[in-house]
Design a protein around this motif. Structure first.
Motif, PDB file in Angstrom:
ATOM      1  N   ASN A   1       0.797  -1.231   0.000  1.00 23.13           N
ATOM      2  CA  ASN A   1       0.000   0.000   0.000  1.00 23.13           C
ATOM      3  C   ASN A   1       0.828   1.279   0.000  1.00 23.13           C
ATOM      4  O   ASN A   1       0.271   2.369   0.123  1.00 23.13           O
ATOM      5  CB  ASN A   1      -0.924  -0.002   1.232  1.00 23.13           C
ATOM      6  CG  ASN A   1      -1.909  -1.138   1.182  1.00 23.13           C
ATOM      7  OD1 ASN A   1      -2.508  -1.404   0.150  1.00 23.13           O
ATOM      8  ND2 ASN A   1      -2.071  -1.831   2.294  1.00 23.13           N
ATOM      9  N   ILE A   2       2.120   1.173  -0.161  1.00 26.63           N
ATOM     10  CA  ILE A   2       3.006   2.326   0.025  1.00 26.63           C
ATOM     11  C   ILE A   2       2.976   3.340  -1.127  1.00 26.63           C
ATOM     12  O   ILE A   2       3.268   4.513  -0.924  1.00 26.63           O
ATOM     13  CB  ILE A   2       4.450   1.833   0.292  1.00 26.63           C
ATOM     14  CG1 ILE A   2       5.230   2.888   1.059  1.00 26.63           C
ATOM     15  CG2 ILE A   2       5.140   1.417  -0.999  1.00 26.63           C
ATOM     16  CD1 ILE A   2       6.507   2.367   1.655  1.00 26.63           C
ATOM     17  N   MET A   3       2.585   2.908  -2.303  1.00 29.40           N
ATOM     18  CA  MET A   3       2.649   3.809  -3.465  1.00 29.40           C
ATOM     19  C   MET A   3       1.759   5.044  -3.320  1.00 29.40           C
ATOM     20  O   MET A   3       2.039   6.076  -3.925  1.00 29.40           O
ATOM     21  CB  MET A   3       2.301   3.059  -4.754  1.00 29.40           C
ATOM     22  CG  MET A   3       3.377   2.070  -5.185  1.00 29.40           C
ATOM     23  SD  MET A   3       5.029   2.811  -5.332  1.00 29.40           S
ATOM     24  CE  MET A   3       4.774   3.919  -6.693  1.00 29.40           C
ATOM     25  N   GLN A   4       0.732   4.979  -2.506  1.00 26.76           N
ATOM     26  CA  GLN A   4      -0.143   6.142  -2.320  1.00 26.76           C
ATOM     27  C   GLN A   4       0.588   7.331  -1.685  1.00 26.76           C
ATOM     28  O   GLN A   4       0.102   8.451  -1.745  1.00 26.76           O
ATOM     29  CB  GLN A   4      -1.352   5.761  -1.471  1.00 26.76           C
ATOM     30  CG  GLN A   4      -1.005   5.372  -0.040  1.00 26.76           C
ATOM     31  CD  GLN A   4      -2.195   4.885   0.731  1.00 26.76           C
ATOM     32  OE1 GLN A   4      -3.217   5.559   0.792  1.00 26.76           O
ATOM     33  NE2 GLN A   4      -2.079   3.690   1.313  1.00 26.76           N
ATOM     34  N   TYR A   5       1.764   7.097  -1.106  1.00 24.33           N
ATOM     35  CA  TYR A   5       2.521   8.169  -0.445  1.00 24.33           C
ATOM     36  C   TYR A   5       3.645   8.730  -1.307  1.00 24.33           C
ATOM     37  O   TYR A   5       4.171   9.795  -1.011  1.00 24.33           O
ATOM     38  CB  TYR A   5       3.092   7.655   0.879  1.00 24.33           C
ATOM     39  CG  TYR A   5       2.025   7.072   1.773  1.00 24.33           C
ATOM     40  CD1 TYR A   5       1.054   7.890   2.345  1.00 24.33           C
ATOM     41  CD2 TYR A   5       1.947   5.704   2.019  1.00 24.33           C
ATOM     42  CE1 TYR A   5       0.045   7.366   3.141  1.00 24.33           C
ATOM     43  CE2 TYR A   5       0.951   5.171   2.819  1.00 24.33           C
ATOM     44  CZ  TYR A   5       0.006   6.008   3.376  1.00 24.33           C
ATOM     45  OH  TYR A   5      -0.998   5.481   4.158  1.00 24.33           O
ATOM     46  N   VAL A   6       4.025   7.994  -2.350  1.00 26.70           N
ATOM     47  CA  VAL A   6       5.149   8.406  -3.204  1.00 26.70           C
ATOM     48  C   VAL A   6       4.800   9.707  -3.917  1.00 26.70           C
ATOM     49  O   VAL A   6       3.722   9.833  -4.510  1.00 26.70           O
ATOM     50  CB  VAL A   6       5.497   7.294  -4.226  1.00 26.70           C
ATOM     51  CG1 VAL A   6       6.565   7.768  -5.210  1.00 26.70           C
ATOM     52  CG2 VAL A   6       5.953   6.037  -3.499  1.00 26.70           C
ATOM     53  N   ARG A   7       5.670  10.667  -3.834  1.00 26.44           N
ATOM     54  CA  ARG A   7       5.559  12.005  -4.421  1.00 26.44           C
ATOM     55  C   ARG A   7       4.519  12.878  -3.722  1.00 26.44           C
ATOM     56  O   ARG A   7       4.720  14.069  -3.583  1.00 26.44           O
ATOM     57  CB  ARG A   7       5.287  11.958  -5.924  1.00 26.44           C
ATOM     58  CG  ARG A   7       6.408  11.316  -6.705  1.00 26.44           C
ATOM     59  CD  ARG A   7       6.121  11.251  -8.166  1.00 26.44           C
ATOM     60  NE  ARG A   7       6.545  12.471  -8.843  1.00 26.44           N
ATOM     61  CZ  ARG A   7       6.550  12.612 -10.145  1.00 26.44           C
ATOM     62  NH1 ARG A   7       6.146  11.628 -10.913  1.00 26.44           N
ATOM     63  NH2 ARG A   7       6.937  13.736 -10.690  1.00 26.44           N
ATOM     64  N   VAL A   8       3.426  12.299  -3.296  1.00 27.69           N
ATOM     65  CA  VAL A   8       2.310  13.059  -2.734  1.00 27.69           C
ATOM     66  C   VAL A   8       2.688  13.710  -1.402  1.00 27.69           C
ATOM     67  O   VAL A   8       2.540  14.917  -1.221  1.00 27.69           O
ATOM     68  CB  VAL A   8       1.079  12.139  -2.558  1.00 27.69           C
ATOM     69  CG1 VAL A   8      -0.057  12.867  -1.884  1.00 27.69           C
ATOM     70  CG2 VAL A   8       0.647  11.562  -3.903  1.00 27.69           C
TER      71      VAL A   8
END
Length: 153
Positions: free
Chosen positions: A22-29
């Motif tokens: 679930n970590i991709m929701q935090y990348v760049r954002v």
């Protein structure tokens, strides 16, 4: 590989429980919002973005604590209306290595550092850090990432 102690660092940070699934929701954002908030609160940015993993074991389903932190100068700024908090990161003894290029190579760097720690019979603390010295989303071969694996004292 280099063994070093990182002194306390004052940061503006975001914290959550997540997994690698679930970590991709935090990348760049989150990093983008941290920079915006530092500017809004007139905090001087003093270093690159840190991703701090506590309890991550590499299994995509394991829940762990993730902090995304932006080093800023010390401030008594009021953050009551902010989604972020201020704190000092604790001193951190670690082994460190650098990845030059795509983050697809992170597993290799972690493996090399872990093998060296096993050879030295050092105990891993359970906290790892990634410091994104240069992020180039258009040309990932230009990325520079320092990987730090915590060592128990």
């Amino acid at each position: 590989m280099q063994t070093k102690t990182i002194q306390p660092i004052h940061v503006l940070f975001f914290e959550t429980e997540t997994s690698f699934n679930n970590i991709m929701q935090y990348v760049r954002v989150v990093a983008h919002r941290l920079y915006q908030e530092a500017y809004r609160k007139k905090l001087e940015v003093t270093g690159p973005i840190y991703w701090i993993y506590k309890g991550a074991d590499g299994n995509p389903e394991t829940e762990f604590n993730l902090s995304i932190a932006l080093p800023v100068s010390y401030s008594e700024a009021e953050l009551a209306d902010s989604e972020f908090k201020l704190k000092y990161l604790n001193p951190f003894e670690c082994v460190a290595g650098h990845l030059y290029g795509s983050w697809q190579g992170l597993g290799r760097i972690y493996g090399e550092l872990a093998n060296e720690l096993a050879t030295q019979k050092r105990i891993i603390s359970g906290e790892n850090r990634e410091i994104y010295l240069n992020m180039d989303f258009d040309n990932p071969e230009n990325n520079i990432t320092e990987v730090q694996i915590g060592i128990a004292r």
